[in-house]
Design a protein around this motif. Structure first.
Motif, short mmCIF file in Angstrom:
data_model
loop_
_atom_site.label_atom_id
_atom_site.label_comp_id
_atom_site.label_asym_id
_atom_site.label_seq_id
_atom_site.Cartn_x
_atom_site.Cartn_y
_atom_site.Cartn_z
N ASN A 92 -3.94 5.88 4.40
CA ASN A 92 -3.17 6.66 3.43
C ASN A 92 -3.14 6.04 2.03
OD1 ASN A 92 -2.38 8.67 5.31
ND2 ASN A 92 -0.80 7.31 6.10
N SER A 93 -4.20 5.34 1.65
CA SER A 93 -4.19 4.68 0.34
C SER A 93 -4.12 5.67 -0.80
CB SER A 93 -5.45 3.81 0.20
OG SER A 93 -6.62 4.62 0.28
N VAL A 94 -4.83 6.80 -0.68
CA VAL A 94 -4.80 7.80 -1.75
C VAL A 94 -3.41 8.40 -1.85
CG1 VAL A 94 -5.74 9.99 -2.53
CG2 VAL A 94 -7.26 8.30 -1.50
N LYS A 95 -2.85 8.73 -0.72
CA LYS A 95 -1.50 9.31 -0.69
C LYS A 95 -0.48 8.35 -1.28
CE LYS A 95 1.86 11.06 2.69
NZ LYS A 95 2.09 11.31 4.13
N ARG A 96 -0.69 7.06 -1.10
CA ARG A 96 0.25 6.07 -1.59
C ARG A 96 -0.03 5.66 -3.04
NH1 ARG A 96 3.38 7.89 2.18
NH2 ARG A 96 2.85 7.21 4.27
N GLY A 97 -1.06 6.24 -3.65
CA GLY A 97 -1.32 6.01 -5.07
C GLY A 97 -2.30 4.91 -5.39
N PHE A 98 -3.04 4.40 -4.41
CA PHE A 98 -3.95 3.27 -4.65
C PHE A 98 -5.20 3.74 -5.37
CE2 PHE A 98 -7.29 0.29 -3.05
CZ PHE A 98 -6.81 -0.84 -3.69
N LEU A 99 -5.53 3.09 -6.50
CA LEU A 99 -6.72 3.43 -7.26
C LEU A 99 -7.83 2.40 -7.13
CD1 LEU A 99 -5.31 4.82 -10.64
CD2 LEU A 99 -6.02 6.08 -8.61
N GLY A 100 -7.49 1.17 -6.81
CA GLY A 100 -8.52 0.15 -6.67
C GLY A 100 -8.01 -1.23 -7.04
N ILE A 101 -8.95 -2.16 -7.17
CA ILE A 101 -8.65 -3.54 -7.53
C ILE A 101 -9.48 -3.90 -8.75
CG2 ILE A 101 -8.60 -5.94 -6.73
CD1 ILE A 101 -8.58 -4.89 -3.87
N THR A 102 -8.89 -4.57 -9.71
CA THR A 102 -9.62 -4.96 -10.91
C THR A 102 -10.82 -5.84 -10.56
OG1 THR A 102 -8.14 -6.84 -11.23
CG2 THR A 102 -7.59 -4.81 -12.39
N ASN A 103 -11.89 -5.69 -11.32
CA ASN A 103 -13.11 -6.47 -11.05
C ASN A 103 -12.89 -7.96 -11.27
OD1 ASN A 103 -14.66 -4.23 -10.38
ND2 ASN A 103 -15.16 -3.83 -12.52
N LYS A 104 -12.00 -8.28 -12.19
CA LYS A 104 -11.71 -9.68 -12.49
C LYS A 104 -10.24 -9.78 -12.83
CE LYS A 104 -13.33 -8.96 -17.24
NZ LYS A 104 -14.18 -9.50 -18.33
N GLU A 105 -9.87 -10.81 -13.58
CA GLU A 105 -8.46 -10.96 -13.94
C GLU A 105 -8.00 -9.80 -14.82
OE1 GLU A 105 -10.91 -13.27 -16.96
OE2 GLU A 105 -10.85 -13.05 -14.76
N PHE A 106 -6.70 -9.65 -14.91
CA PHE A 106 -6.09 -8.55 -15.64
C PHE A 106 -6.52 -8.55 -17.10
CE2 PHE A 106 -2.28 -6.66 -17.75
CZ PHE A 106 -2.36 -5.41 -17.16
N ASP A 107 -7.02 -7.40 -17.59
CA ASP A 107 -7.51 -7.28 -18.95
C ASP A 107 -6.40 -6.75 -19.85
OD1 ASP A 107 -8.83 -6.87 -21.33
OD2 ASP A 107 -10.63 -6.05 -20.41
N PHE A 108 -5.64 -7.65 -20.45
CA PHE A 108 -4.51 -7.29 -21.30
C PHE A 108 -4.96 -6.44 -22.49
CE2 PHE A 108 -1.54 -8.19 -24.77
CZ PHE A 108 -0.31 -7.94 -24.16
N SER A 109 -6.05 -6.82 -23.12
CA SER A 109 -6.53 -6.12 -24.31
C SER A 109 -6.89 -4.68 -24.02
CB SER A 109 -7.74 -6.85 -24.91
OG SER A 109 -7.40 -8.17 -25.29
N GLN A 110 -7.56 -4.45 -22.92
CA GLN A 110 -7.97 -3.09 -22.56
C GLN A 110 -6.76 -2.20 -22.33
OE1 GLN A 110 -10.60 -2.89 -19.20
NE2 GLN A 110 -10.73 -0.67 -19.24
N ILE A 111 -5.73 -2.74 -21.68
CA ILE A 111 -4.52 -1.97 -21.44
C ILE A 111 -3.83 -1.64 -22.76
CG2 ILE A 111 -2.23 -2.02 -20.38
CD1 ILE A 111 -4.54 -1.76 -18.40
N MET A 112 -3.74 -2.60 -23.66
CA MET A 112 -3.09 -2.37 -24.96
C MET A 112 -3.78 -1.27 -25.75
SD MET A 112 -0.43 -4.35 -25.35
CE MET A 112 -0.06 -4.16 -23.62
#
Length: 313
Positions: A92-112
């Protein structure tokens, strides 16, 4: 348009007009009495030119006017099929809202860069050692109208000492210094946020369980809640991959754990709200200087606003 696509268009036009030219040219020669003995040859060439012209024209008409719609419908069917398959395989990952895992560490700049005016960002973390080099991006986002609500770990806390002991590359003293630097960096941003800025920043400094690194984006335009979360393991959070979740903003007071439709994004959002209200409750009943210092905010004229989370309507 790429060079390859341009060449394909050029080839198609050459075949359409070239075929039509062959048709008209050899059709005329076939009816010329001077070439009566070659009439059958000219007719074959003429019909072949017409065939090429019509077939290519029909093919491109189908590609641009019919195939595009068929492609969209096929994509929808494929997405639904994959969603059902992934949902069944990953419980039920789709139902629970799971989109995936980041390829590497969290990209702060891309989110901003993806934030828009009116969006809210909730951030629960100990500290991020990379932040000193990213503070300008936070400041720019606030100045464009984004609202940030942050919970960061207090320096000199017992929780910080315990976390430092289990984190590679840190000792308690160094961990504590990074906690102080993180707050100082935020205060530096706050010093440059004046009352004309449409965004806002509210930061509570907590002294409790770190729980988990949590980054929540509430997108005003699409009315979606997007969540990135990681875990406090042996590596610093700046080096950890993050899980990615998403759901639509829902109204009402639905009990998430009593429903078959609970979504992880909603649970993370509920948890952040609870932690935020716990810190907010400490702010107003007390006049102790230490507790007042545990809340920093900008702009200066919006203290009450900076303690508030987004309300859905």
């Amino acid at each position: 348009m790429t060079t390859t696509i341009k060449l394909k268009w050029l080839l198609a036009l050459v075949m359409v007009f070239g075929g039509f030219t062959l048709y008209k040219l050899f059709e005329g020669l076939a009816h010329n009495p001077a070439y009566q003995e070659y009439e059958w040859v000219f007719k074959i060439i003429s019909e072949f030119g017409l065939f090429i012209s019509v077939i290519v024209s029909a093919g491109y008409f189908h590609h641009w006017f019919i195939s595009a719609e068929e492609h969209k419908e096929a994509e929808i069917r494929l997405r639904d099929t994959l969603g059902q398959y992934v949902d069944s395989v990953l419980i039920n990952s789709v139902k629970r809202g799971f989109l995936g895992i980041t390829n590497k560490e969290f990209d702060f700049s891309q989110i901003m860069q993806g934030l828009k005016p009116g969006d809210y960002v909730y951030w629960l973390i100990t500290f991020d050692p990379r932040f000193k080099n990213k503070s300008r991006e936070l400041e720019n986002a606030i100045k464009t109208g984004v609202h940030f609500r942050m919970l960061i770990l207090k320096s000199d806390s017992r929780s910080g000492e315990l976390r430092a002991q289990e984190t590679n590359g840190f000792n308690p003293q160094e961990f504590n210094e990074y906690s102080k630097l993180f707050k100082v960096s935020l205060e530096d941003v706050i010093s440059r946020i004046n009352d004309t800025v449409t965004g806002s920043l509210g930061v509570f400094v907590y002294d409790g369980l770190p729980s988990l690194p949590l980054f929540i984006i509430i997108r005003k335009e699409s009315r979606k809640v997007e969540v990135f979360n990681s875990f406090y393991l042996t590596e610093p959070v700046s080096k950890m991959p993050y899980l990615h979740w998403e759901t639509e903003i829902k109204l009402g007071t639905q009990e998430l754990f009593e429903s078959d439709h609970w979504n992880m994004s909603e649970l993370f959002l509920t948890y952040f709200k609870m932690r935020w209200e716990m810190e907010k409750d400490k702010l107003y009943p007390s006049t102790q200087e230490d507790e007042i210092k545990d809340f920093i905010y900008a702009p200066a004229a919006a203290k009450q606003k900076c303690t508030e989370l987004v309300t859905f309507n």
